[in-house]
Design a protein around this motif. Structure first.
Motif, short mmCIF file in Angstrom:
data_model
loop_
_atom_site.label_atom_id
_atom_site.label_comp_id
_atom_site.label_asym_id
_atom_site.label_seq_id
_atom_site.Cartn_x
_atom_site.Cartn_y
_atom_site.Cartn_z
N LEU A 101 0.84 -1.20 0.00
CA LEU A 101 0.00 0.00 0.00
C LEU A 101 0.87 1.25 0.00
CD1 LEU A 101 -2.61 -1.08 2.72
CD2 LEU A 101 -2.91 -1.12 0.23
N LEU A 102 0.40 2.24 -0.71
CA LEU A 102 1.11 3.52 -0.79
C LEU A 102 0.11 4.64 -0.54
CD1 LEU A 102 3.91 4.82 -1.78
CD2 LEU A 102 2.71 5.12 -3.96
N GLU A 103 0.50 5.55 0.34
CA GLU A 103 -0.38 6.70 0.58
C GLU A 103 -0.29 7.63 -0.64
OE1 GLU A 103 -0.63 9.71 4.15
OE2 GLU A 103 0.03 7.72 4.79
N VAL A 104 -1.42 7.88 -1.30
CA VAL A 104 -1.39 8.75 -2.48
C VAL A 104 -2.28 9.96 -2.24
CG1 VAL A 104 -0.95 6.83 -4.08
CG2 VAL A 104 -3.32 7.59 -3.68
N ALA B 77 -9.62 -0.28 2.59
CA ALA B 77 -10.11 0.07 3.92
C ALA B 77 -9.25 -0.74 4.89
CB ALA B 77 -11.58 -0.31 4.06
N VAL B 78 -8.75 -0.09 5.93
CA VAL B 78 -7.78 -0.78 6.77
C VAL B 78 -8.02 -0.55 8.26
CG1 VAL B 78 -5.98 -0.56 4.99
CG2 VAL B 78 -6.11 1.16 6.79
N GLU B 79 -7.44 -1.46 9.03
CA GLU B 79 -7.40 -1.31 10.50
C GLU B 79 -5.94 -1.41 10.92
OE1 GLU B 79 -9.50 -4.62 12.06
OE2 GLU B 79 -11.47 -3.70 11.75
N VAL C 10 -6.28 -5.37 6.04
CA VAL C 10 -7.16 -4.86 5.00
C VAL C 10 -8.55 -5.44 5.23
CG1 VAL C 10 -7.62 -4.83 2.52
CG2 VAL C 10 -5.26 -4.59 3.36
N THR C 11 -9.54 -4.55 5.43
CA THR C 11 -10.90 -5.02 5.69
C THR C 11 -11.80 -4.87 4.46
OG1 THR C 11 -11.47 -2.83 6.53
CG2 THR C 11 -10.77 -4.46 8.15
N GLY C 12 -11.34 -4.10 3.48
CA GLY C 12 -12.12 -3.93 2.26
C GLY C 12 -11.27 -3.36 1.16
N LEU D 234 -5.09 5.01 0.76
CA LEU D 234 -4.06 3.97 0.66
C LEU D 234 -4.31 3.18 -0.62
CD1 LEU D 234 -3.78 2.69 4.33
CD2 LEU D 234 -2.03 3.91 3.01
N ALA D 235 -3.39 3.32 -1.57
CA ALA D 235 -3.53 2.68 -2.87
C ALA D 235 -2.75 1.38 -2.91
CB ALA D 235 -3.00 3.61 -3.96
#
Ligand code: G1P
Length: 299
Positions: free
Chosen positions: A160-163, A175-177, A187-189, A203-204
């Motif tokens: 994942l990369l913050e974009v 979607a994350v926790e 990763v929840t979704g 988060l891409a």
């Protein structure tokens, strides 16, 4: 006990229409990034992470890829005759790099479909997928980190990369926790290429995955999704729900250097950045660049 991962799968069947006319008769994966084809960086990354069995999922018009990783007897003989060992080494680099395998995708039905084509080769083992448009800097070994995380959690791992929210529509969004590790999230979704207003986060998903073999059964029954294509993201969404006890999906948040070669502007940036960092080119390129940009009028 976790199984050691040895296989990397690299989907490379795309038509590369963003680079026409350069890609009319040549695969986009062969576009040079400084002096190496983009695909060689990706294979090198897999090998550096210990995955020397590499399957390329190719298509029509992709023979240059197979040739690049094969011997080229005439050229080798000529260079040997001339005693040009430096060039000979460069020629042999890609030949000796990995144990290369090829399968064709046939119909271009999407990334999920390309990954499914690896099933016969991979069998019932976890494996890595590397997308050719992303080059990860060898000094920031993301895949190695993801493999370690797979060993620890026995789960599917994505990168994942913050974009910028403005560009989340180009990616799968997660979607994350949080977990107890600041670099790892659960990763929840997942949503494939959402508009910014419905994206679950910025988060891409970038082009590195460590997948459990159960993904093949899921892909096999995954219906075409976004863009009418069989999406890997949709199968991962099911893995994230962990209904069949496959460990769920975790994301390693990457904070290192990544170069996108998927579109023209990013490709040009990648070439400049990587060239500046090179010992043989940087010392001359840097001062030239610095002077060149002073002439820009940015208003
Ligand atoms: C693919 C995936 C997407 C992911 C992206 C990473 O899209 O479908 O989820 O975020 O790779 O590069 P593509 O870029 O092939 O359209």
């Amino acid at each position: 006990m976790t199984q050691r991962i040895t296989k990397a799968v690299i989907p490379a069947a795309g038509l590369g229409t963003r680079f026409l006319p350069a890609t009319k008769a040549m695969p986009k994966e062969m576009l040079p990034v400084v002096d190496k084809p983009a695909i060689q960086y990706v294979v090198e990354e897999a090998v550096d992470a210990g995955l020397s069995d590499v399957l390329l999922v190719t298509g029509r018009n992709k023979n240059a890829l197979e040739n690049h990783f094969d011997r080229v007897a005439e050229l080798e003989a000529t260079l040997e005759r001339k005693g040009d060992t430096a060039k000979l080494e460069k020629v042999n680099e890609s030949t000796e790099l990995a144990d290369m395998h090829y399968v064709r995708q046939g119909d271009p039905l999407g990334l999920g479909h390309a990954v499914l084509r690896a099933r016969m080769h991979v069998g019932d083992h976890p494996f890595a997928v590397l997308l050719g448009d992303d080059i990860i800097d060898a000094r920031d070994p993301l895949l190695t980190r993801m493999l370690a995380e797979h060993d620890r959690r026995e789960a599917t791992i994505v990168a994942l990369l913050e974009v910028d929210p403005d560009s989340i529509h180009l990616y799968g969004a997660a979607a994350v926790e949080p977990t107890d590790d600041p670099d790892v999230v659960r990763v929840t979704g997942l949503v494939e290429k959402p508009t910014a207003d419905v994206a679950p986060s910025n988060l891409a998903v970038i082009g590195r995955y460590v997948l459990r073999p159960e993904v093949f059964d899921i892909l096999d029954r995954t219906e075409p999704g976004k863009g009418g294509e069989i999406q890997l993201t949709d199968a991962l969404m099911e893995m994230a729900a962990d209904i069949e006890g496959t460990g769920g999906v975790y994301g390693v948040v990457f904070r290192g250097r990544r170069y996108d070669t998927g579109d023209k502007l990013d490709y040009i940036k990648a070439v400049v950045q990587l060239a500046v960092d090179r010992d043989d080119l940087g010392p001359e390129l840097k001062p030239w660049l610095a002077e060149y940009v002073t002439g820009f009028d940015l208003d």
